[in-house]
Design an enzyme around this catalytic site. Structure first.
Site, PDB file in Angstrom:
ATOM      1  N   HIS A  56       0.817  -1.116  -0.099  1.00 27.75           N
ATOM      2  CA  HIS A  56       0.102   0.053   0.033  1.00 27.75           C
ATOM      3  C   HIS A  56       0.742   1.264  -0.106  1.00 27.75           C
ATOM      4  CE1 HIS A  56      -3.875  -1.885   1.873  1.00 27.75           C
ATOM      5  NE2 HIS A  56      -3.156  -2.508   0.923  1.00 27.75           N
ATOM      6  N   ARG A 116      -0.308  -0.694  -4.874  1.00 28.57           N
ATOM      7  CA  ARG A 116      -1.748   0.041  -4.435  1.00 28.57           C
ATOM      8  C   ARG A 116      -1.325   1.527  -4.476  1.00 28.57           C
ATOM      9  NH1 ARG A 116      -6.320  -0.599  -0.005  1.00 28.57           N
ATOM     10  NH2 ARG A 116      -4.886   0.936   0.969  1.00 28.57           N
ATOM     11  N   TYR A 172      -9.807   7.407   3.217  1.00 30.75           N
ATOM     12  CA  TYR A 172      -9.234   6.167   3.675  1.00 30.75           C
ATOM     13  C   TYR A 172      -7.932   5.867   2.837  1.00 30.75           C
ATOM     14  CZ  TYR A 172      -8.165   1.373   2.156  1.00 30.75           C
ATOM     15  OH  TYR A 172      -7.866   0.247   2.020  1.00 30.75           O
ATOM     16  N   ASP A 211      -7.870   1.254  -4.783  1.00 28.39           N
ATOM     17  CA  ASP A 211      -9.173   0.694  -4.141  1.00 28.39           C
ATOM     18  C   ASP A 211     -10.233   1.803  -4.002  1.00 28.39           C
ATOM     19  OD1 ASP A 211      -9.377  -1.064  -1.028  1.00 28.39           O
ATOM     20  OD2 ASP A 211     -11.050  -0.538  -2.289  1.00 28.39           O
ATOM     21  N   HIS A 227     -13.070   1.639  -2.671  1.00 29.06           N
ATOM     22  CA  HIS A 227     -13.791   1.350  -1.059  1.00 29.06           C
ATOM     23  C   HIS A 227     -14.970   1.612  -1.025  1.00 29.06           C
ATOM     24  CE1 HIS A 227     -12.653   0.725   3.201  1.00 29.06           C
ATOM     25  NE2 HIS A 227     -11.496   0.115   2.448  1.00 29.06           N
ATOM     26  N   GLU A 240     -10.637  -1.733  -7.418  1.00 33.25           N
ATOM     27  CA  GLU A 240     -11.185  -2.650  -6.256  1.00 33.25           C
ATOM     28  C   GLU A 240     -12.396  -1.965  -5.918  1.00 33.25           C
ATOM     29  OE1 GLU A 240      -8.458  -3.466  -3.406  1.00 33.25           O
ATOM     30  OE2 GLU A 240      -9.869  -3.988  -1.809  1.00 33.25           O
ATOM     31  N   GLU A 266     -13.936  -8.264  -0.520  1.00 30.17           N
ATOM     32  CA  GLU A 266     -13.147  -8.457   0.686  1.00 30.17           C
ATOM     33  C   GLU A 266     -14.159  -8.509   1.715  1.00 30.17           C
ATOM     34  OE1 GLU A 266     -10.556  -4.663   0.545  1.00 30.17           O
ATOM     35  OE2 GLU A 266     -12.031  -4.193   2.371  1.00 30.17           O
ATOM     36  N   ARG A 292     -11.736 -11.115  -4.250  1.00 26.72           N
ATOM     37  CA  ARG A 292     -11.110 -10.496  -2.902  1.00 26.72           C
ATOM     38  C   ARG A 292     -11.079 -11.017  -1.811  1.00 26.72           C
ATOM     39  NH1 ARG A 292      -7.305  -7.776  -1.853  1.00 26.72           N
ATOM     40  NH2 ARG A 292      -7.930  -5.993  -0.640  1.00 26.72           N
ATOM     41  N   ASP A 311      -5.400  -6.353   9.489  1.00 25.46           N
ATOM     42  CA  ASP A 311      -6.563  -6.867  10.065  1.00 25.46           C
ATOM     43  C   ASP A 311      -6.792  -8.317   9.572  1.00 25.46           C
ATOM     44  OD1 ASP A 311      -7.755  -4.446   8.322  1.00 25.46           O
ATOM     45  OD2 ASP A 311      -9.195  -6.079   8.277  1.00 25.46           O
ATOM     46  N   GLU A 348      -2.514  -9.560  -1.292  1.00 26.38           N
ATOM     47  CA  GLU A 348      -2.402  -8.295  -0.693  1.00 26.38           C
ATOM     48  C   GLU A 348      -1.509  -8.430   0.601  1.00 26.38           C
ATOM     49  OE1 GLU A 348      -5.731  -6.722   0.728  1.00 26.38           O
ATOM     50  OE2 GLU A 348      -4.965  -4.688   1.395  1.00 26.38           O
ATOM     51  N   TRP A 351     -18.009   3.946   3.515  1.00 23.06           N
ATOM     52  CA  TRP A 351     -16.531   4.317   3.930  1.00 23.06           C
ATOM     53  C   TRP A 351     -15.736   3.334   3.190  1.00 23.06           C
ATOM     54  CZ3 TRP A 351     -12.890   1.443   6.511  1.00 23.06           C
ATOM     55  CH2 TRP A 351     -11.602   2.212   6.480  1.00 23.06           C
TER      56      TRP A 351
HETATM   57  C1  CS2 Z   1      -8.773  -2.479   2.498  1.00 21.42           C
HETATM   58  C2  CS2 Z   1      -8.712  -2.890   3.772  1.00 21.42           C
HETATM   59  O1  CS2 Z   1      -6.861  -3.633   2.187  1.00 21.42           O
HETATM   60  C3  CS2 Z   1      -8.044  -3.355   1.712  1.00 21.42           C
HETATM   61  O2  CS2 Z   1      -8.222  -3.539   0.548  1.00 21.42           O
HETATM   62  O3  CS2 Z   1      -9.950  -2.481   2.009  1.00 21.42           O
HETATM   63  O4  CS2 Z   1      -7.746  -2.158   4.364  1.00 21.42           O
HETATM   64  C4  CS2 Z   1     -10.082  -2.333   4.694  1.00 21.42           C
HETATM   65  O5  CS2 Z   1     -10.162  -1.005   4.676  1.00 21.42           O
HETATM   66  C5  CS2 Z   1      -9.700  -2.938   5.979  1.00 21.42           C
HETATM   67  O6  CS2 Z   1      -9.573  -4.413   5.997  1.00 21.42           O
HETATM   68  C6  CS2 Z   1     -10.997  -2.811   7.019  1.00 21.42           C
HETATM   69  O7  CS2 Z   1     -10.924  -3.343   8.146  1.00 21.42           O
HETATM   70 MG    MG Z   2     -10.000  -3.019   0.118  1.00 20.19          MG
END
Ligand code: CS2
Ligand code: MG
Length: 412
Positions: free
Chosen positions: A122, A147, A159, A220, A222, A246, A272, A293, A326, A349, A412
């Protein structure tokens, strides 16, 4: 081989993680990731109060049967909490099976289909100069795909922007753009799609001018755009040849992707926040995406995500497994075993965890020359240091949310 003990361990080294730890009558220990960012304790309760009583005394060999039993006997099906809990059980049982067999899980899944796993990191920046520094930092670390997330003029917070995007800026501690800030209530962020749609193409033009046409770039969205706005962005990014765009639009309405697909050839990655194959049924069958994803941790484990990816392989859709901080090192390892074995692997990722997290979860996966490998230790290859985990009690953390200029809540 009988499951004798099942513990749910919550720890918060660099962030909150939930881990299920199973012990069999033969002394094998298996662990599984059950982390659901911002809703961790819901999964803890589901596991402790409803799943653990069903596991004690079960035959640990029976992975598929245990999956089907947990999925169907609950009556209430699907959803992120349920499927994260089922995922943790599934990962722990695969970990045990590998340890009993003396083989890494990828060997049990059919062996390696490649030498290593392409990973992306990232890069981010509040300015193009900061973004370029972040890209260079990731290239120096060996990333072969990156990314790109950028601040948008006029928006206070957005974000994906690391607090400090470079390693040095964080005094040697890996930057951790963890959006779920521990200890507080959800942060309110601001959003304006039109400003974003005007700005992002200029960012990619600048990045391509600075770094050339070859480097695989990802972005992303998002979940923030309507389908036609997503179509507009996809089309405006075509000159910059993205690896993928994404979460371009909320995909509970899978049909929405039809509209995006009609207007752009930019590859699309979705899923995701999905948690079963049913979330993908239409967008795979109608070839509306290019990458799946999902993370092992949020999609019912190795057993179920493999089924999703096998379904997707019929449509030449590849994996792009979710791997932010996470997803715990256990969930990352599970993703790497699955990714190494399937034919339709796309990209993984990989945000890299912080030093405290690495001390709690002793990993054997490697990242070398831009490629990840799960390693060859039996099972998943990650050991949970329970004493170290006990040093970091849970801290409530919420993900942020957006409001538009008129105060309307927005994705978000
Ligand atoms: C994001 C995530 O990595 C990604 O593609 O969409 O970091 C997402 O924001 C977090 O997993 C939310 O907990
Ligand atoms: Mg994402």
């Amino acid at each position: 081989m009988i499951i004798e003990q099942a513990d749910v361990i919550v720890t918060s080294p660099n962030r909150n993680f939930v881990t299920l730890r199973l012990v069999t009558d033969e002394g094998h220990v298996g662990i599984g990731d059950a982390t659901l960012n911002g809703r961790e304790l819901a999964v803890v309760a589901y596991l402790r109060d409803h799943v653990v009583p069903l596991l004690i005394g079960r035959d640990a060999h029976r992975i598929e049967d245990t999956w089907q039993f947990l999925y169907r006997s609950a009556y209430w099906r699907r959803g992120p909490v349920t499927m994260a809990a089922v995922a943790a059980v599934d990962m722990a049982l695969w970990d045990i099976k590998g340890k009993e067999a003396g083989l890494p899980v990828y060997q049990l899944l059919g062996g390696a289909s490649r030498t290593g796993l392409l990973a992306y990191g990232h890069a981010s920046g509040k300015t193009n100069d900061e973004l370029f520094d972040s890209v260079r930092e990731h290239l120096e670390q060996g990333y072969r795909a990156i990314r790109i997330q950028a601040a948008v003029p006029g928006l206070k917070s957005i974000y994906g922007i690391a607090s400090n995007a470079t390693y040095e800026a964080n005094k040697g501690e890996r930057y951790d753009h963890e959006p779920a800030q521990r200890g507080g209530l959800p942060n309110e962020e601001d959003w304006d799609t039109r400003s974003y749609l005007r700005h992002i193409p200029t960012v990619f033009e600048a990045v391509r001018n600075e770094f050339g046409p070859e480097l695989p770039l990802l972005h992303d969205g998002h979940h923030r755009m309507t389908p036609i706005q997503a179509a507009q962005l996809g089309k405006s990014l075509e000159p910059y040849d993205l690896f993928w765009l994404e979460d371009c639009t909320p995909a509970e309405n899978q049909e929405a992707l039809r509209l995006v697909r009609q207007h752009t050839t930019t590859p699309l990655a979705i899923g995701e926040i999905f948690n079963t194959v049913w979330d993908y049924q239409q967008i795979v069958r109608e070839q509306l995406i290019d990458y799946v994803r999902s993370a092992v941790t949020h999609t019912g484990g190795i057993t179920h995500l493999k089924k999703v990816l096998d379904y997707a392989s019929q449509y030449q859709i590849k994996s792009g497994m979710h791997g932010p901080t996470d997803i715990s090192p256990v969930g990352m390892a599970a993703a790497m075993h699955l990714g190494l074995s399937i034919h339709n692997f796309g990209i993984q990722e990989y945000m890299q965890h912080g030093a405290k997290t690495d001390a709690v979860f002793e990993q054997s996966y490697t990242w070398k020359d831009g490629l990840l490998h799960p390693g060859d230790k039996p099972g998943l290859g990650v050991e949970l240091n329970v004493d170290e985990a006990g040093r970091y009690p849970y801290q409530r953390a919420y993900l942020p949310y957006n409001r538009l200029a008129d105060g309307t809540v927005h994705d978000w």
